[in-house]
Design a protein around this motif. Structure first.
Motif, short mmCIF file in Angstrom:
data_model
loop_
_atom_site.label_atom_id
_atom_site.label_comp_id
_atom_site.label_asym_id
_atom_site.label_seq_id
_atom_site.Cartn_x
_atom_site.Cartn_y
_atom_site.Cartn_z
N GLY A 85 55.41 -80.88 -13.24
CA GLY A 85 55.79 -80.88 -11.84
C GLY A 85 57.26 -81.13 -11.62
N PHE A 86 57.77 -80.62 -10.49
CA PHE A 86 59.15 -80.88 -10.06
C PHE A 86 59.13 -81.39 -8.63
N ILE A 87 59.79 -82.53 -8.41
CA ILE A 87 59.91 -83.09 -7.07
C ILE A 87 61.38 -83.06 -6.67
N GLY A 88 61.68 -82.35 -5.59
CA GLY A 88 63.04 -82.29 -5.08
C GLY A 88 63.17 -83.17 -3.85
N GLY A 89 64.28 -83.87 -3.73
CA GLY A 89 64.45 -84.76 -2.59
C GLY A 89 64.49 -84.00 -1.28
N VAL A 90 65.31 -82.97 -1.21
CA VAL A 90 65.46 -82.17 0.00
C VAL A 90 65.50 -80.69 -0.39
N ASP A 91 64.90 -79.85 0.42
CA ASP A 91 64.87 -78.42 0.15
C ASP A 91 66.22 -77.80 0.53
N LEU A 92 67.18 -77.92 -0.38
CA LEU A 92 68.53 -77.43 -0.18
C LEU A 92 68.99 -76.70 -1.45
N PRO A 93 70.02 -75.85 -1.35
CA PRO A 93 70.43 -75.03 -2.49
C PRO A 93 70.69 -75.79 -3.78
N LEU A 94 71.36 -76.95 -3.72
CA LEU A 94 71.63 -77.66 -4.97
C LEU A 94 70.35 -78.10 -5.65
N ILE A 95 69.44 -78.64 -4.89
CA ILE A 95 68.19 -79.13 -5.49
C ILE A 95 67.36 -77.95 -5.99
N LYS A 96 67.51 -76.81 -5.35
CA LYS A 96 66.83 -75.61 -5.84
C LYS A 96 67.40 -75.17 -7.18
N LYS A 97 68.67 -75.49 -7.45
CA LYS A 97 69.25 -75.19 -8.76
C LYS A 97 68.54 -76.01 -9.84
N PHE A 98 68.29 -77.29 -9.53
CA PHE A 98 67.53 -78.12 -10.47
C PHE A 98 66.15 -77.51 -10.70
N ALA A 99 65.48 -77.15 -9.61
CA ALA A 99 64.12 -76.62 -9.71
C ALA A 99 64.10 -75.31 -10.49
N ALA A 100 65.06 -74.43 -10.20
CA ALA A 100 65.08 -73.11 -10.86
C ALA A 100 65.29 -73.24 -12.36
N GLY A 101 66.26 -74.07 -12.75
CA GLY A 101 66.52 -74.24 -14.17
C GLY A 101 65.34 -74.86 -14.89
N PHE A 102 64.74 -75.86 -14.26
CA PHE A 102 63.59 -76.53 -14.87
C PHE A 102 62.43 -75.57 -15.04
N GLN A 103 62.10 -74.83 -13.99
CA GLN A 103 60.99 -73.89 -14.05
C GLN A 103 61.23 -72.83 -15.12
N GLN A 104 62.45 -72.31 -15.20
CA GLN A 104 62.74 -71.28 -16.21
C GLN A 104 62.63 -71.85 -17.62
N GLY A 105 63.12 -73.06 -17.81
CA GLY A 105 63.03 -73.68 -19.13
C GLY A 105 61.59 -73.88 -19.57
N VAL A 106 60.74 -74.27 -18.61
CA VAL A 106 59.32 -74.47 -18.91
C VAL A 106 58.66 -73.16 -19.30
N THR A 107 58.83 -72.15 -18.45
CA THR A 107 58.10 -70.90 -18.67
C THR A 107 58.66 -70.07 -19.82
N ASP A 108 59.98 -70.19 -20.10
CA ASP A 108 60.53 -69.52 -21.27
C ASP A 108 59.94 -70.12 -22.55
N THR A 109 59.66 -71.40 -22.51
CA THR A 109 59.12 -72.10 -23.68
C THR A 109 57.62 -71.90 -23.82
N ASP A 110 56.93 -71.93 -22.69
CA ASP A 110 55.48 -71.75 -22.67
C ASP A 110 55.10 -70.88 -21.48
N PRO A 111 55.01 -69.57 -21.69
CA PRO A 111 54.72 -68.63 -20.59
C PRO A 111 53.43 -68.95 -19.83
N LYS A 112 52.53 -69.68 -20.43
CA LYS A 112 51.27 -70.01 -19.77
C LYS A 112 51.35 -71.30 -18.94
N ALA A 113 52.45 -71.98 -19.03
CA ALA A 113 52.59 -73.25 -18.32
C ALA A 113 52.65 -73.05 -16.81
N LYS A 114 52.25 -74.07 -16.08
CA LYS A 114 52.26 -74.06 -14.62
C LYS A 114 53.22 -75.14 -14.13
#
Length: 345
Positions: free
Chosen positions: A165-194
């Motif tokens: 899971g990813f929890i962002g403090g506020v739905d704003l562009p910077l925090i979306k950068k954290f979310a995007a990088g994290f999600q990509q790192g997860v799915t690149d490593t394990d394509p079946k991950a949620k």
């Protein structure tokens, strides 16, 4: 370690703990009127020095300047619910007091610095986590998405069932950068991950950065849905998420901005804090101060990336030892350009 200046479109937000609100203009250190001495002004956001997160990272750069450059300093801290005029007044008071450079910690100072910098053209200003086009401003920004990618790699490798899971403090562009990088790192490593993604507030409502109860509730909801690794980029709210994760056997949390396993307030949860995604704000602050002392003030956009350790993962507790080789491999690919990390989900 000067960065190549480049123009970036960056929207950023302060990842600071909203703990004790301090009055506008309250100083945590004094100043003198001695001539010819390097004088540095620091304007923190809510939480200020002692937040064990974003503000404290900036404070470490200031402390280094005090120790190594013998700088005289003055620190002022924002209060909850203040107006833009309050931020302008805080910056102006530092500039008028002869402090140079004057550093605004976080995106919330962007508009104020744009105005005050024009009124004080002989003062160098530092703006952390946002970008200004004023000629006498150094915009200090970071590639948060790259550090978050590495956290995603670690999360995917450490998760038992690929539920994170990813929890962002506020739905704003910077925090979306954290979310995007994290999600990509997860799915690149394990394509079946949620990857579950949740923001605690939106728009101009910044309460998502100072509500540990909201962070705790969000993390509990994710844990109930099967997540066993949760990364919170949510300032003070992240403390609540870390607490919730610590109560779930076999689950891991990932901290942000500072090494949260070393935070005295969170030390009892250190065994469940896998790592923290840190931005080395202290390096940017010190470099700016040193440039002013040297008579060659940095201006323009100064980008601190993974290649220069502007962002990194902490290793406190050696929780990453079993996956470090794969993290290092991913880092190498990001640095050499083989992996392009997204900034939006």
């Amino acid at each position: 370690m000067r960065r190549v200046s480049k123009i970036t479109a960056a929207c950023a937000v302060v990842a600071a703990l909203a703990l004790t609100a301090t009055s506008c203009g309250e100083s945590s250190t004094g100043s003198s009127d001695s001539d010819g001495k390097l004088k540095v002004g620091m304007a923190y956001d809510v939480g200020g020095r002692g937040d064990n997160s974003f503000n404290d990272s900036a404070a470490r750069g200031l402390d280094k300047a005090k120790s190594e450059l013998k700088a005289e300093t003055k620190e002022l801290t924002a209060k909850s619910g203040e107006t833009p005029a309050d931020r302008e007044q805080r910056l102006s008071s530092l500039a008028e007091g002869g402090y140079n450079p004057v550093v605004g910690v976080g995106f919330a100072y962007a508009d104020a610095i744009a105005k005050v910098a024009k009124s004080h053209p002989d003062t160098t200003f530092g703006l952390i986590d946002s970008v200004s086009d004023a000629k006498n401003v150094a915009s200090i920004v970071f590639t948060e998405e790259q550090g978050s990618y590495l956290a995603g790699v670690a999360a995917a490798l450490k998760s038992k069932d690929g539920q994170v899971g990813f929890i962002g403090g506020v739905d704003l562009p910077l925090i979306k950068k954290f979310a995007a990088g994290f999600q990509q790192g997860v799915t690149d490593t394990d394509p079946k991950a949620k990857v579950q993604i949740q923001y605690l507030s939106t728009g101009s409502d910044l309460s998502g950065f100072g509500s540990p109860d909201k962070g705790k509730a969000a993390a509990k909801g994710m844990l109930d849905k099967g997540a066993d690794v949760i990364f919170a980029a949510a300032g003070g709210s992240g403390a609540g998420a870390i607490e919730a994760v610590a109560g779930q056997k076999g689950a891991w949390s990932i901290g942000v901005d500072s090494d949260q396993a070393k935070d005295p307030a969170l030390s009892k949860y250190a065994d469940t804090i896998m790592t923290s995604v840190v931005k080395n704000v202290d390096s940017g602050v010190f470099e700016l101060i040193k440039s002013v002392e040297d008579g060659k003030p940095l201006t323009g956009t100064q980008t601190y990336s993974l290649a220069e350790d502007g962002v990194s993962l902490t290793t406190t507790g050696d929780h990453l030892a079993d996956v470090q080789a794969k993290i290092d491999e991913a880092k190498k690919k990001i640095v050499d350009g083989t992996i392009k990390v997204k900034t939006t989900t």
